[in-house]
Design a protein around this motif. Structure first.
Motif, mmCIF file in Angstrom:
data_model
loop_
_atom_site.group_PDB
_atom_site.id
_atom_site.type_symbol
_atom_site.label_atom_id
_atom_site.label_comp_id
_atom_site.label_asym_id
_atom_site.label_seq_id
_atom_site.Cartn_x
_atom_site.Cartn_y
_atom_site.Cartn_z
ATOM 1 N N GLU A 49 35.737 -13.833 58.370
ATOM 2 C CA GLU A 49 36.314 -12.825 59.252
ATOM 3 C C GLU A 49 37.808 -13.056 59.500
ATOM 4 N N LEU A 50 38.250 -14.284 59.404
ATOM 5 C CA LEU A 50 39.662 -14.605 59.610
ATOM 6 C C LEU A 50 40.424 -14.685 58.289
ATOM 7 N N GLU A 51 39.712 -14.496 57.182
ATOM 8 C CA GLU A 51 40.316 -14.552 55.843
ATOM 9 C C GLU A 51 40.987 -15.901 55.610
ATOM 10 N N ARG A 52 40.256 -16.965 55.960
ATOM 11 C CA ARG A 52 40.805 -18.316 55.864
ATOM 12 C C ARG A 52 39.833 -19.272 55.173
ATOM 13 N N VAL A 53 40.393 -20.195 54.417
ATOM 14 C CA VAL A 53 39.634 -21.270 53.786
ATOM 15 C C VAL A 53 40.385 -22.577 54.011
ATOM 16 N N VAL A 54 39.640 -23.635 54.333
ATOM 17 C CA VAL A 54 40.202 -24.984 54.398
ATOM 18 C C VAL A 54 39.421 -25.858 53.432
ATOM 19 N N ARG A 55 40.151 -26.562 52.575
ATOM 20 C CA ARG A 55 39.536 -27.490 51.621
ATOM 21 C C ARG A 55 40.045 -28.895 51.924
ATOM 22 N N ILE A 56 39.135 -29.868 51.907
ATOM 23 C CA ILE A 56 39.477 -31.248 52.261
ATOM 24 C C ILE A 56 38.847 -32.179 51.238
ATOM 25 N N GLU A 57 39.624 -33.136 50.730
ATOM 26 C CA GLU A 57 39.120 -34.112 49.775
ATOM 27 C C GLU A 57 39.406 -35.516 50.282
ATOM 28 N N GLY A 58 38.543 -36.465 49.901
ATOM 29 C CA GLY A 58 38.782 -37.839 50.301
ATOM 30 C C GLY A 58 37.602 -38.730 50.014
ATOM 31 N N VAL A 59 37.688 -39.951 50.496
ATOM 32 C CA VAL A 59 36.624 -40.928 50.314
ATOM 33 C C VAL A 59 35.701 -40.888 51.528
ATOM 34 N N VAL A 60 34.429 -41.154 51.291
ATOM 35 C CA VAL A 60 33.410 -41.056 52.346
ATOM 36 C C VAL A 60 32.821 -42.438 52.635
ATOM 37 N N GLU A 61 32.589 -42.706 53.905
ATOM 38 C CA GLU A 61 31.924 -43.935 54.330
ATOM 39 C C GLU A 61 30.917 -43.593 55.427
ATOM 40 N N ARG A 62 29.964 -44.466 55.621
ATOM 41 C CA ARG A 62 29.017 -44.267 56.723
ATOM 42 C C ARG A 62 29.698 -44.584 58.052
ATOM 43 N N ARG A 110 31.562 -40.186 57.297
ATOM 44 C CA ARG A 110 32.918 -39.789 57.656
ATOM 45 C C ARG A 110 33.753 -39.675 56.382
ATOM 46 N N LEU A 111 34.303 -38.487 56.148
ATOM 47 C CA LEU A 111 35.235 -38.306 55.041
ATOM 48 C C LEU A 111 36.640 -38.545 55.550
ATOM 49 N N LYS A 112 37.355 -39.452 54.897
ATOM 50 C CA LYS A 112 38.728 -39.793 55.266
ATOM 51 C C LYS A 112 39.663 -39.025 54.330
ATOM 52 N N PRO A 113 40.297 -37.978 54.818
ATOM 53 C CA PRO A 113 41.053 -37.083 53.940
ATOM 54 C C PRO A 113 42.300 -37.723 53.330
ATOM 55 N N ASP A 114 42.534 -37.393 52.055
ATOM 56 C CA ASP A 114 43.817 -37.697 51.438
ATOM 57 C C ASP A 114 44.439 -36.433 50.848
ATOM 58 N N ASN A 115 43.726 -35.312 50.977
ATOM 59 C CA ASN A 115 44.243 -34.041 50.477
ATOM 60 C C ASN A 115 43.624 -32.902 51.279
ATOM 61 N N TRP A 116 44.479 -32.033 51.807
ATOM 62 C CA TRP A 116 44.034 -30.843 52.530
ATOM 63 C C TRP A 116 44.657 -29.618 51.865
ATOM 64 N N GLN A 117 43.923 -28.496 51.883
ATOM 65 C CA GLN A 117 44.503 -27.223 51.490
ATOM 66 C C GLN A 117 44.101 -26.153 52.500
ATOM 67 N N PHE A 118 45.082 -25.350 52.884
ATOM 68 C CA PHE A 118 44.855 -24.250 53.814
ATOM 69 C C PHE A 118 45.196 -22.947 53.098
#
Length: 212
Positions: free
Chosen positions: A101-114, A175-183
Motif C-alpha cells: 500500500e505504501l509502494e515500498r520494499v526494504v531488503r536486508i542482507e547479513g549473517v545470522v546467529e541465534r 538475529r540477522l546482523k545487517p551488512d547491506n540494506w536496500q530501500f
C-alpha cells in the motif's frame, strides 16, 4: 480473466531522496516501519526470510519480525525447520519487507546467529498459551500423515504442561546482523527510487543510489 501480462500499476505515492533519507539505515527502516504500522497496512511486521541450503537451492518463507536494534533484526522459529538446518550450514540470509500500500520494499542482507537463551525464554513466555503449546506440537518442515498429528500432539502437550509449558529446546530466536540494506520506493514511469547502504570496514555506512 485479464491477461496477467497486462496488469499495470503506476507508483506515485512518495519519493526517496538522498537528502531526505537517514544516514543510518536502521533509522530509515524504523521510520518506514512506523509509517507502515500507522498506515494500518496488513501485517506490517511480516517479512520474507531467504536462506540457501547445502544443495545451493534458495528457499523463502514469511515470518514476523519480533525486534530490531543496532545489533540486528530478530525473529523466532523452530531450529529444526528447513530454515534452521540451512542457517546451521550457511549462516547468511536475506530479509525482505514489502509494504504494498505504501509502494515500498526494504531488503536486508547479513549473517545470522541465534539469540541468547535468556532472550528466547523471555519472548517464549510472553506468547499466548496456545502458541507455546503449538511450538511443542509442530515438528516444523517434517512430513506428517495429516492434521490429526498436530491436534493430537497439541492435546498431549497441553495435558502434560498445563498452563506452564517450558520453551522447547528446538525453538528460539535468530538475529540477522545487517551488512547491506536496500530501500525501494515506487515512482512513476518505473523510474523508482532505490538506495543501498553498505557497511564499511570502519563501521560506517556507504549510501548509494542504484538504478531501478
Amino acid at each position: 480473466m485479464k491477461n496477467i501480462s497486462d496488469l499495470r500499476k503506476s507508483y506515485e505515492r512518495a519519493e526517496l531522496d538522498e537528502s531526505a533519507s537517514h544516514a543510518d539505515p536502521l533509522q530509515q527502516f524504523e521510520q518506514w516501519l512506523k509509517e507502515a504500522i500507522s498506515s494500518e497496512v496488513p501485517e506490517p511486521n511480516a517479512m520474507t526470510v531467504a536462506t540457501v541450503g547445502s544443495n545451493l537451492r534458495p528457499s523463502t518463507r514469511v515470518v514476523l519480525i519480533k525486534g530490531y536494534d543496532a545489533q540486528g533484526i530478530v525473529w523466532y522459529t523452530n531450529y529444526e525447520s528447513r530454515k534452521g538446518h540451512e542457517l546451521a550450514g550457511n549462516p547468511y540470509a536475506a530479509l525482505q519487507f514489502h509494504w504494498v500500500e505504501l509502494e515500498r520494499v526494504v531488503r536486508i542482507e547479513g549473517v545470522v546467529e541465534r539469540v541468547s537463551d535468556a532472550e528466547s525464554d523471555a519472548y517464549f513466555h510472553s506468547r499466548p498459551l496456545d502458541s507455546r503449546i503449538g511450538a511443542w506440537a509442530s515438528p516444523q518442515s517434517e512430513v506428517i500423515s495429516g492434521r490429526t498429528v498436530l491436534v493430537t500432539n497439541a492435546a498431549k502437550y497441553a495435558a502434560q504442561f498445563l498452563l506452564q509449558p517450558p520453551r522447547p529446546p528446538h525453538w528460539g530466536g535468530y538475529r540477522l546482523k545487517p551488512d547491506n540494506w536496500q530501500f525501494w520506493q515506487g515512482r512513476k514511469s518505473r523510474l523508482h527510487d532505490r538506495l543501498r547502504y553498505s557497511l564499511e570496514a570502519d563501521g560506517t555506512w556507504l549510501r548509494e543510489r542504484l538504478a531501478p
